[in-house]
Design a protein around this motif. Sequence first.
Motif, PDB file in Angstrom:
ATOM      1  N   ALA A 220      56.954  38.647  33.371  1.00  0.00           N
ATOM      2  CA  ALA A 220      56.309  39.532  34.337  1.00  0.00           C
ATOM      3  C   ALA A 220      56.089  40.912  33.716  1.00  0.00           C
ATOM      4  CB  ALA A 220      57.157  39.661  35.585  1.00  0.00           C
ATOM      5  N   ALA A 221      54.918  41.464  33.955  1.00  0.00           N
ATOM      6  CA  ALA A 221      54.578  42.771  33.414  1.00  0.00           C
ATOM      7  C   ALA A 221      54.658  43.843  34.500  1.00  0.00           C
ATOM      8  CB  ALA A 221      53.173  42.723  32.834  1.00  0.00           C
ATOM      9  N   LYS A 222      55.053  43.444  35.722  1.00  0.00           N
ATOM     10  CA  LYS A 222      55.081  44.391  36.839  1.00  0.00           C
ATOM     11  C   LYS A 222      56.249  45.365  36.689  1.00  0.00           C
ATOM     12  CE  LYS A 222      54.579  44.714  41.785  1.00  0.00           C
ATOM     13  NZ  LYS A 222      54.139  44.006  42.997  1.00  0.00           N
ATOM     14  N   THR A 223      55.962  46.614  36.924  1.00  0.00           N
ATOM     15  CA  THR A 223      56.982  47.660  36.806  1.00  0.00           C
ATOM     16  C   THR A 223      56.611  48.823  37.717  1.00  0.00           C
ATOM     17  OG1 THR A 223      57.895  49.340  35.339  1.00  0.00           O
ATOM     18  CG2 THR A 223      55.754  48.442  34.731  1.00  0.00           C
ATOM     19  N   GLU A 224      57.621  49.418  38.316  1.00  0.00           N
ATOM     20  CA  GLU A 224      57.362  50.490  39.299  1.00  0.00           C
ATOM     21  C   GLU A 224      56.566  51.658  38.727  1.00  0.00           C
ATOM     22  OE1 GLU A 224      60.700  52.057  41.470  1.00  0.00           O
ATOM     23  OE2 GLU A 224      61.228  50.030  42.135  1.00  0.00           O
ATOM     24  N   ASN A 225      56.810  51.947  37.444  1.00  0.00           N
ATOM     25  CA  ASN A 225      56.153  53.110  36.837  1.00  0.00           C
ATOM     26  C   ASN A 225      54.748  52.811  36.315  1.00  0.00           C
ATOM     27  OD1 ASN A 225      58.599  54.488  37.203  1.00  0.00           O
ATOM     28  ND2 ASN A 225      59.378  53.648  35.277  1.00  0.00           N
ATOM     29  N   GLY A 226      54.348  51.553  36.400  1.00  0.00           N
ATOM     30  CA  GLY A 226      53.050  51.197  35.829  1.00  0.00           C
ATOM     31  C   GLY A 226      51.895  51.691  36.679  1.00  0.00           C
ATOM     32  N   PRO A 227      50.718  51.674  36.089  1.00  0.00           N
ATOM     33  CA  PRO A 227      49.525  52.084  36.832  1.00  0.00           C
ATOM     34  C   PRO A 227      49.111  51.040  37.877  1.00  0.00           C
ATOM     35  CG  PRO A 227      48.917  51.223  34.692  1.00  0.00           C
ATOM     36  CD  PRO A 227      50.421  51.252  34.709  1.00  0.00           C
ATOM     37  N   THR A 228      48.352  51.489  38.845  1.00  0.00           N
ATOM     38  CA  THR A 228      47.677  50.552  39.750  1.00  0.00           C
ATOM     39  C   THR A 228      46.360  50.131  39.110  1.00  0.00           C
ATOM     40  OG1 THR A 228      48.689  51.417  41.746  1.00  0.00           O
ATOM     41  CG2 THR A 228      46.546  50.329  41.997  1.00  0.00           C
ATOM     42  N   ILE A 229      46.194  48.816  39.022  1.00  0.00           N
ATOM     43  CA  ILE A 229      45.008  48.254  38.359  1.00  0.00           C
ATOM     44  C   ILE A 229      44.112  47.603  39.403  1.00  0.00           C
ATOM     45  CG2 ILE A 229      44.218  46.539  36.672  1.00  0.00           C
ATOM     46  CD1 ILE A 229      47.012  46.722  35.393  1.00  0.00           C
ATOM     47  N   ALA A 230      42.826  47.789  39.251  1.00  0.00           N
ATOM     48  CA  ALA A 230      41.865  47.004  40.031  1.00  0.00           C
ATOM     49  C   ALA A 230      41.095  46.101  39.066  1.00  0.00           C
ATOM     50  CB  ALA A 230      40.900  47.914  40.777  1.00  0.00           C
ATOM     51  N   ILE A 231      40.849  44.878  39.490  1.00  0.00           N
ATOM     52  CA  ILE A 231      40.022  43.966  38.698  1.00  0.00           C
ATOM     53  C   ILE A 231      38.809  43.604  39.545  1.00  0.00           C
ATOM     54  CG2 ILE A 231      39.864  41.731  37.539  1.00  0.00           C
ATOM     55  CD1 ILE A 231      42.879  41.866  37.047  1.00  0.00           C
ATOM     56  N   ALA A 232      37.665  44.106  39.122  1.00  0.00           N
ATOM     57  CA  ALA A 232      36.412  43.803  39.827  1.00  0.00           C
ATOM     58  C   ALA A 232      35.779  42.586  39.172  1.00  0.00           C
ATOM     59  CB  ALA A 232      35.474  45.004  39.765  1.00  0.00           C
ATOM     60  N   GLY A 233      35.680  41.505  39.921  1.00  0.00           N
ATOM     61  CA  GLY A 233      35.190  40.242  39.352  1.00  0.00           C
ATOM     62  C   GLY A 233      36.337  39.334  38.966  1.00  0.00           C
ATOM     63  N   VAL A 234      37.384  39.363  39.754  1.00  0.00           N
ATOM     64  CA  VAL A 234      38.616  38.642  39.379  1.00  0.00           C
ATOM     65  C   VAL A 234      38.434  37.131  39.392  1.00  0.00           C
ATOM     66  CG1 VAL A 234      39.587  38.467  41.719  1.00  0.00           C
ATOM     67  CG2 VAL A 234      41.134  38.649  39.740  1.00  0.00           C
ATOM     68  N   THR A 235      37.442  36.629  40.103  1.00  0.00           N
ATOM     69  CA  THR A 235      37.284  35.172  40.206  1.00  0.00           C
ATOM     70  C   THR A 235      36.553  34.566  39.002  1.00  0.00           C
ATOM     71  OG1 THR A 235      35.234  35.502  41.423  1.00  0.00           O
ATOM     72  CG2 THR A 235      37.237  35.225  42.728  1.00  0.00           C
ATOM     73  N   GLY A 236      35.962  35.400  38.145  1.00  0.00           N
ATOM     74  CA  GLY A 236      35.192  34.881  37.008  1.00  0.00           C
ATOM     75  C   GLY A 236      36.072  34.496  35.835  1.00  0.00           C
ATOM     76  N   ALA A 237      35.428  33.976  34.781  1.00  0.00           N
ATOM     77  CA  ALA A 237      36.171  33.532  33.594  1.00  0.00           C
ATOM     78  C   ALA A 237      36.910  34.709  32.968  1.00  0.00           C
ATOM     79  CB  ALA A 237      35.212  32.902  32.583  1.00  0.00           C
ATOM     80  N   VAL A 238      36.242  35.847  32.844  1.00  0.00           N
ATOM     81  CA  VAL A 238      36.892  37.011  32.229  1.00  0.00           C
ATOM     82  C   VAL A 238      37.902  37.619  33.195  1.00  0.00           C
ATOM     83  CG1 VAL A 238      36.509  39.324  31.261  1.00  0.00           C
ATOM     84  CG2 VAL A 238      34.947  37.448  30.698  1.00  0.00           C
ATOM     85  N   GLY A 239      37.585  37.648  34.490  1.00  0.00           N
ATOM     86  CA  GLY A 239      38.531  38.162  35.490  1.00  0.00           C
ATOM     87  C   GLY A 239      39.858  37.418  35.436  1.00  0.00           C
ATOM     88  N   GLN A 240      39.799  36.114  35.338  1.00  0.00           N
ATOM     89  CA  GLN A 240      41.020  35.312  35.252  1.00  0.00           C
ATOM     90  C   GLN A 240      41.744  35.552  33.922  1.00  0.00           C
ATOM     91  OE1 GLN A 240      42.454  32.960  37.702  1.00  0.00           O
ATOM     92  NE2 GLN A 240      41.311  34.549  38.762  1.00  0.00           N
ATOM     93  N   GLU A 241      40.944  35.763  32.873  1.00  0.00           N
ATOM     94  CA  GLU A 241      41.561  36.014  31.560  1.00  0.00           C
ATOM     95  C   GLU A 241      42.272  37.370  31.550  1.00  0.00           C
ATOM     96  OE1 GLU A 241      41.299  33.469  29.497  1.00  0.00           O
ATOM     97  OE2 GLU A 241      42.252  34.285  27.696  1.00  0.00           O
ATOM     98  N   PHE A 242      41.730  38.358  32.298  1.00  0.00           N
ATOM     99  CA  PHE A 242      42.453  39.640  32.429  1.00  0.00           C
ATOM    100  C   PHE A 242      43.900  39.382  32.854  1.00  0.00           C
ATOM    101  CE2 PHE A 242      38.348  42.131  33.543  1.00  0.00           C
ATOM    102  CZ  PHE A 242      38.278  42.700  32.279  1.00  0.00           C
ATOM    103  N   LEU A 243      44.078  38.514  33.861  1.00  0.00           N
ATOM    104  CA  LEU A 243      45.423  38.244  34.381  1.00  0.00           C
ATOM    105  C   LEU A 243      46.311  37.614  33.314  1.00  0.00           C
ATOM    106  CD1 LEU A 243      44.421  36.910  37.924  1.00  0.00           C
ATOM    107  CD2 LEU A 243      45.379  39.163  37.351  1.00  0.00           C
ATOM    108  N   ARG A 244      45.753  36.631  32.599  1.00  0.00           N
ATOM    109  CA  ARG A 244      46.558  35.986  31.547  1.00  0.00           C
ATOM    110  C   ARG A 244      46.946  36.995  30.467  1.00  0.00           C
ATOM    111  NH1 ARG A 244      43.490  31.357  32.982  1.00  0.00           N
ATOM    112  NH2 ARG A 244      41.676  32.128  31.849  1.00  0.00           N
ATOM    113  N   VAL A 245      46.018  37.861  30.094  1.00  0.00           N
ATOM    114  CA  VAL A 245      46.297  38.825  29.014  1.00  0.00           C
ATOM    115  C   VAL A 245      47.310  39.876  29.482  1.00  0.00           C
ATOM    116  CG1 VAL A 245      45.274  40.586  27.518  1.00  0.00           C
ATOM    117  CG2 VAL A 245      44.084  38.415  27.885  1.00  0.00           C
ATOM    118  N   ILE A 246      47.226  40.281  30.737  1.00  0.00           N
ATOM    119  CA  ILE A 246      48.222  41.230  31.282  1.00  0.00           C
ATOM    120  C   ILE A 246      49.627  40.651  31.125  1.00  0.00           C
ATOM    121  CG2 ILE A 246      49.112  42.136  33.491  1.00  0.00           C
ATOM    122  CD1 ILE A 246      46.113  42.670  34.225  1.00  0.00           C
TER     123      ILE A 246
END
Lengths: 366, 366
Positions: free
Chosen positions: A25-51
């Motif tokens: 897990a990469a979640k941490t209280e001090n981390g930034p808030t991220i928005a992913i625009a286009g999360v359902t696409g191939a690259v949007g899903q890959e953002f999650l895997r790379v995070i």
Amino acid sequence: MGTAPRRSSVSPSRAQSRRSLSVRAAKTENGPTIAIAGVTGAVGQEFLRVITERKFPYSNIKMLASARSAGRQYEFEGETYTVEELTEDSFKGVDIALFSAGGSISKKYAAVASAAGATVVDNSSAFRMTEGVPLVIPEVNPEAMAGYRAGGGGIIANPNCSTIIALVAVAPLHRLAGVKRMVVSTYQAASGAGQAAMEELELQTREVLDGKPVTQNIFPFQYAFNVFSHNSPMTDNGYNEEEMKMVKETHKILGTSDIRVTATCIRVPVMRAHAESINLEFERDISEEEALRALAAAPGIQVADDRAANWFPTPLSVSHLDDVFVGRVRRDYSRDDARGLNLWVCGDQVKKGAALNAIQIAELLL
Amino acid sequence: MGTAPRRSSVSPSRAQSRRSLSVRAAKTENGPTIAIAGVTGAVGQEFLRVITERKFPYSNIKMLASARSAGRQYEFEGETYTVEELTEDSFKGVDIALFSAGGSISKKYAAVASAAGATVVDNSSAFRMTEGVPLVIPEVNPEAMAGYRAGGGGIIANPNCSTIIALVAVAPLHRLAGVKRMVVSTYQAASGAGQAAMEELELQTREVLDGKPVTQNIFPFQYAFNVFSHNSPMTDNGYNEEEMKMVKETHKILGTSDIRVTATCIRVPVMRAHAESINLEFERDISEEEALRALAAAPGIQVADDRAANWFPTPLSVSHLDDVFVGRVRRDYSRDDARGLNLWVCGDQVKKGAALNAIQIAELLL
């Protein structure tokens, strides 16, 4: 060829082990808030895997998409996220907004997100050539991001996939001996045109094998068992937009228009990694050994150049891997001097060509 | 772009109609006796189709293959032929011997056939670079065959498929403005490695779609949904044999080693037609219009270069067709002068790359 790794370096098994090692897990209280625009696409899903793979820190992720996809739920790192409709109000409190929803969405919402204080990393072509917008490959020109930070507003553009994959390999050689001219022919995967294109390739291939008529929705040519000139719009000079991106983005990223580029962009029936045949002309003599040393020492590159075994990278062998793989490094004997080299470069289009490069940019914002 | 044919010029329907128009028996009492060594292979079978399509005259055909295939029967133009084992006695009374059974068979039997009075047209690489053996593309250098005739003995070599397809397009431009240098990247089909390679591509593709492990017998890399550096043996200079064939055969066919060539040969998962991305440097300025006119006027070429429709040849669209198709003819803007052009060339590997070119050579013998 002492720098050449053996064939295991490009095997799928290594890709698998890499991925499984880094699932935390990469979640941490001090981390930034991220928005992913286009999360359902191939690259949007890959953002999650790379995070997850890179343990990119975040305190919250806003998953954004069109109204059609709003309400869809994703499990991510043990939590359930609900996709929200992307609107002008989506970016309050967002520190980093990753856009991969096409150029028109970026044009409409990137400035909104920036005005709300989010720093935008945009995967579309909308702002790449806009003056003042950095166009960044972190291994190549991180200095272009000076002054940008998470939550500071502003837009940073992610280059075109073919340009990223070429320049990760070409930049160290340019630093070594000064590239004067590049002649590039690409072998581009379906993923560059999105998830639906990958599905069309698979469906058409089944249809051909079953002797059925092929379904064509995405591309103007049959894609199964075929290759074709890149389907991006043709420009007035006879080059398509994909080819002109390689010319213009190379100039912006390397900070000089003295490097002359000509490209022929071709789609091949491969799922998610690009290959490129690159012929380079340098300012001075450059030996194969020098080039291989510079490539092996450069970030984001693996040299896979085993002449004795006739073993070189392929799109399939580099799929899901982070690095750009370089092989077939050899002197260009069509020149009398020693100023020419040919290279064969492979890189994952969804990853280094898109999601990974964007997350690496986001890492520089922290 | 007035010379550009519309998309129908590369459609399969036209290929079909061409073929069906020309199905007529070519057998005639006055024709030569032909032997086909390797009749069971992909090219061997294509020889038969081309003989019918072109009404190539013959009085008898001896179908020859290995002992393993001897006894197999083929129906051809209404008659039944039995495959005989290829031996030293196979060539008595043969006027034209078409060889496509691999280099080792050609080395063993071509001289035997020639000594028996047959004129050999050899599709292998065995004699291509042998001094005194003409290496011929009929549209390009028919003069190299002066003095050869059916039944006169001697060996004529059919060039490598990639070389044929490139040079049919490049030769008219060379005559127009003098080619100084060619940088070629190929997109080569399975058929170049024979019928078994085509079957491996199909089988692997089914296996991938079914989620099964892939069967690899012919190639060192997975071929389905992948591309890879050509599997011919690597030579000492880092170029594989396929790439060096393009260099050496170009020099022999065009009669000058002043034309400098560098090639990157790549296999793509396509069944039977090759594509090539060719960057040319000329002795003098050459405009796109001049180049297109020269191409349109040259034998064996169809120009398919419709920028407005973003429509260009593909390997699939040229499959089973005789001509080499040329598109994407455009100035190379990586040069300050007007001495550079890029081309995209597609041609059927089994046909113009092999069987058709050999039958065209045989036509010149009559």
